[in-house]
Structures are given as structure tokens and as C-alpha cells.
Design a protein around this motif. Structure first.
Motif, PDB file in Angstrom:
ATOM      1  N   LYS A   1     -47.359  13.010  76.859  1.00 44.55           N
ATOM      2  CA  LYS A   1     -46.071  13.510  76.778  1.00 44.55           C
ATOM      3  C   LYS A   1     -45.807  15.235  77.335  1.00 44.55           C
ATOM      4  O   LYS A   1     -44.823  15.193  77.651  1.00 44.55           O
ATOM      5  CB  LYS A   1     -45.318  13.461  74.838  1.00 44.55           C
ATOM      6  N   TYR A   2     -46.893  15.944  76.520  1.00 48.12           N
ATOM      7  CA  TYR A   2     -47.097  17.158  77.664  1.00 48.12           C
ATOM      8  C   TYR A   2     -46.870  17.460  78.910  1.00 48.12           C
ATOM      9  O   TYR A   2     -46.094  18.082  79.369  1.00 48.12           O
ATOM     10  CB  TYR A   2     -47.421  18.022  77.006  1.00 48.12           C
ATOM     11  N   ILE A   3     -48.010  16.608  79.650  1.00 48.59           N
ATOM     12  CA  ILE A   3     -47.908  16.700  81.221  1.00 48.59           C
ATOM     13  C   ILE A   3     -46.391  16.020  81.817  1.00 48.59           C
ATOM     14  O   ILE A   3     -46.377  16.932  82.501  1.00 48.59           O
ATOM     15  CB  ILE A   3     -49.017  15.660  81.362  1.00 48.59           C
ATOM     16  N   THR A   4     -46.247  15.291  81.340  1.00 50.74           N
ATOM     17  CA  THR A   4     -44.686  14.626  82.004  1.00 50.74           C
ATOM     18  C   THR A   4     -43.427  15.282  81.539  1.00 50.74           C
ATOM     19  O   THR A   4     -43.041  14.154  81.742  1.00 50.74           O
ATOM     20  CB  THR A   4     -45.116  12.804  81.537  1.00 50.74           C
TER      21      THR A   4
ATOM     22  N   LYS B   1     -41.848  20.729  85.544  1.00 43.43           N
ATOM     23  CA  LYS B   1     -41.412  22.187  86.506  1.00 43.43           C
ATOM     24  C   LYS B   1     -41.944  23.323  86.486  1.00 43.43           C
ATOM     25  O   LYS B   1     -41.459  24.048  88.314  1.00 43.43           O
ATOM     26  CB  LYS B   1     -39.848  22.752  85.469  1.00 43.43           C
ATOM     27  N   GLU B   2     -42.433  23.762  85.930  1.00 47.62           N
ATOM     28  CA  GLU B   2     -43.778  24.766  85.754  1.00 47.62           C
ATOM     29  C   GLU B   2     -44.806  24.700  87.270  1.00 47.62           C
ATOM     30  O   GLU B   2     -44.646  25.388  87.920  1.00 47.62           O
ATOM     31  CB  GLU B   2     -44.358  25.028  84.708  1.00 47.62           C
ATOM     32  N   LEU B   3     -44.937  23.191  87.132  1.00 48.51           N
ATOM     33  CA  LEU B   3     -45.735  22.683  88.241  1.00 48.51           C
ATOM     34  C   LEU B   3     -45.116  23.409  89.272  1.00 48.51           C
ATOM     35  O   LEU B   3     -45.828  23.242  90.625  1.00 48.51           O
ATOM     36  CB  LEU B   3     -46.591  21.667  87.839  1.00 48.51           C
ATOM     37  N   ALA B   4     -43.885  22.223  89.679  1.00 51.46           N
ATOM     38  CA  ALA B   4     -43.261  22.315  90.803  1.00 51.46           C
ATOM     39  C   ALA B   4     -43.467  23.738  91.552  1.00 51.46           C
ATOM     40  O   ALA B   4     -43.374  23.333  92.794  1.00 51.46           O
ATOM     41  CB  ALA B   4     -42.427  21.746  90.542  1.00 51.46           C
TER      42      ALA B   4
ATOM     43  N   ILE C   1     -47.619  20.150  92.145  1.00 52.04           N
ATOM     44  CA  ILE C   1     -47.228  18.694  92.810  1.00 52.04           C
ATOM     45  C   ILE C   1     -46.078  18.829  93.060  1.00 52.04           C
ATOM     46  O   ILE C   1     -45.169  20.247  93.110  1.00 52.04           O
ATOM     47  CB  ILE C   1     -47.217  18.100  91.029  1.00 52.04           C
ATOM     48  N   ILE C   2     -45.845  17.577  94.137  1.00 52.18           N
ATOM     49  CA  ILE C   2     -44.749  17.549  94.327  1.00 52.18           C
ATOM     50  C   ILE C   2     -44.455  16.008  92.943  1.00 52.18           C
ATOM     51  O   ILE C   2     -44.694  15.259  92.411  1.00 52.18           O
ATOM     52  CB  ILE C   2     -44.750  16.244  95.327  1.00 52.18           C
ATOM     53  N   SER C   3     -43.596  17.023  92.170  1.00 49.97           N
ATOM     54  CA  SER C   3     -42.902  15.888  90.667  1.00 49.97           C
ATOM     55  C   SER C   3     -41.725  14.970  90.871  1.00 49.97           C
ATOM     56  O   SER C   3     -41.473  14.482  92.088  1.00 49.97           O
ATOM     57  CB  SER C   3     -42.085  17.395  89.687  1.00 49.97           C
TER      58      SER C   3
END
Length: 289
Positions: free
Chosen positions: A67-70, A76-79, A84-86
Motif C-alpha cells: 500500500k505504501y509503495i503504490t 508522486k515523490e518517485l515520479a 519511475i514512470i508512474s
């Protein structure tokens, strides 16, 4: 990689966020399609799941991790960091995200397709594809032949009624139709005085059944036209099964009503003294009791 040293004119590859920096001479763009505005981007990624034999104490924590990863916040932070490409494409609709990400428009409106398993799982697909391309570049192969070979790697051919592809389907269809009409019209011969004696072998109704069976065999050719489907395969088997039944039933009927007959090769009548007589076939002119 040629994409890094700048030696390539065009490069097709799986894009990783951050691969092309500001100093790169290349720009990311959608794959060109057969028509303007149509593209095809192959969608790949990683699967995240929970194994079946996980300890029960770890199930809830594992769910929370997924749940946390997705979650939208982490995605948004990773994008924003272009890690990543979310898959949450609505993130790229937000101004604070799109203004800070390179190629945001491409991420926002991707025309994605799932990687075709029947093609890309083949070990030698890429090898054959590149070999055909190199034959065109370095071995004087014509573009038409090279493209035809590439297309044949994934294309399934069928008998088509489209004359632009081939005339085989039209010729086969016309031939089958002509034979169908010709055989069907042969029924009229039964009622012509000249040929009436030729049809004494079977009653008229059985000639109808036999001809109907032959016509059913001819109709199986129509199931071969166009793409092969499960329905067509079952229909073809059904037509063949029924058609042979219709053809052989009249002949079997004739054998039954004319068999057995007394002749020099077999004796059929067996008379039992003070018993019940019966018939049995004996090819050696000896009684079988």
C-alpha cells in the motif's frame, strides 16, 4: 550504447527515466504509427506481490508495504525524482508535477500496448528481425523483401476474399459454389426418363440424403475462408462428421436389405432338427453351429 555516444540517428529502446539528460542530442518521442497521431508504446514493468507461503505474522505488514509503495504520495515523490514512470497517469495532470518533469506530455498520453507474448517470448525473434534489417543495410536486400520477412515473423496468413491480397479465396469460393449448384442440380436426373433406370439402386429419398451429405462436404471449404476461429474449427468437424453419416447410411441400408443372399460362396440357412432354425455366414460352405 549508441544512445549515449551519439552515433545513432534513430534509436528504439525501453526508456528509463533520466537516461537522456540535458546534454544528450536525442529527444524522446512516441513511436511513429501507421497513421498520424497513432503510436504504439510497449508497456513493461515489475510485478509486486505476496508469496503464498508467507508467515501469517508477516501478511499484514506486507500488505502495508505494498500500500505504501503504490500510494499516490510515494508514486508522486518517485515520479518527481524521475526514478519511475508512474502507472498513476493522473499524476502527470498536476501542474506541480508536469512542470518539473521532462517529457511529461509523453507520460501523460501514452498509447500503450501489452507486450505480445507469442512474439517477444521467442528466443530468435530479435535475432531474425535484426538480421533482416542488416541484410537491407549491408547485403543489398531490397526494402520490400526485408519488410516482408519482418512482417512474416508475426503475421498469420489466411485464405482471403480480398482480391488485393490474393485471388485464391475468390477462385476457391467460386469453384465450391459451382460444384455445389452442379451436384444439387443432378437431382433432376432422377426424374428424367433417359436416366431413371440408373437410379434404381436406391430409393429417391436416399439419393436426396446422399447428395445432401456430399453438399455438406463441399460447404466445409467455406470454413477455411478468413481467419481460423474456434467456431469454424468445430463447425468444420461437425459438417464432416454429419456429411459422412449421410453418405454412408444409404449405402449401409442397401447392404442390409440385400444381405444375406444364398450363393455359391456362402450358405445361410441352417435347419436344426426339432429346434429353431437360424442363419449364419460360412465362407467355406460348411455349416457353423
Amino acid at each position: 550504447m549508441r544512445v549515449l555516444n551519439g552515433d545513432a540517428l534513430f534509436v528504439k529502446l525501453y526508456y528509463i527515466p533520466g537516461l537522456l539528460n540535458d546534454e544528450s542530442p536525442y529527444r524522446l518521442s512516441p513511436m511513429p504509427g501507421i497513421k498520424k497521431g497513432i503510436s504504439g508504446t510497449i508497456l513493461v514493468g515489475y510485478n509486486i506481490g505476496i508469496i503464498n507461503n508467507i508467515n501469517e505474522r508477516k501478511i499484514e505488514p506486507a500488505i502495508e508495504v505494498i500500500k505504501y509503495i503504490t500510494s499516490r504520495k510515494i508514486q508522486k515523490e518517485l515520479a518527481l525524482k524521475e526514478i519511475i514512470i508512474s502507472g498513476i497517469t493522473s499524476l502527470y495532470e498536476e501542474d506541480d508535477v508536469c512542470s518539473k518533469i521532462k517529457y511529461c506530455e509523453l507520460y501523460k498520453y501514452p498509447q500503450t500496448i501489452i507486450r505480445p507474448p507469442n512474439v517477444f517470448d521467442s528466443d530468435n525473434y530479435y535475432e531474425k528481425y535484426t538480421n533482416y534489417f542488416f541484410e537491407f543495410l549491408y547485403k543489398n536486400e531490397t526494402a520490400q523483401n526485408a519488410l516482408k520477412k519482418m512482417e512474416d515473423l508475426t503475421k498469420f496468413y489466411n485464405i482471403s476474399l480480398d482480391s488485393n491480397e490474393t485471388y485464391l479465396g475468390i477462385i476457391m469460393n467460386i469453384s465450391s459454389t459451382c460444384f455445389f449448384i452442379l451436384i444439387l442440380s443432378s437431382i433432376s436426373l432422377m426424374y428424367m426418363k433417359k436416366f431413371k433406370n440408373d437410379f434404381y439402386f436406391l430409393p429417391n429419398s436416399f439419393w436426396y440424403i446422399l447428395i445432401f451429405g456430399i453438399e455438406m462436404i463441399l460447404t466445409t471449404s467455406f470454413t477455411k475462408v478468413g481467419p481460423i476461429t474456434v467456431v469454424k474449427c468445430h463447425l468444420n468437424c461437425l459438417l464432416l462428421t454429419l456429411s459422412y453419416s449421410f453418405i454412408y447410411v444409404p449405402l449401409l441400408y442397401k447392404l442390409i436389405i440385400t444381405f444375406p443372399d444364398n450363393n455359391k460362396y456362402s450358405i445361410w440357412d441352417i435347419f436344426v432338427y426339432e429346434g429353431e432354425n437360424f442363419k449364419v455366414c460360412n465362407n467355406e460352405n460348411n455349416y457353423q453351429v
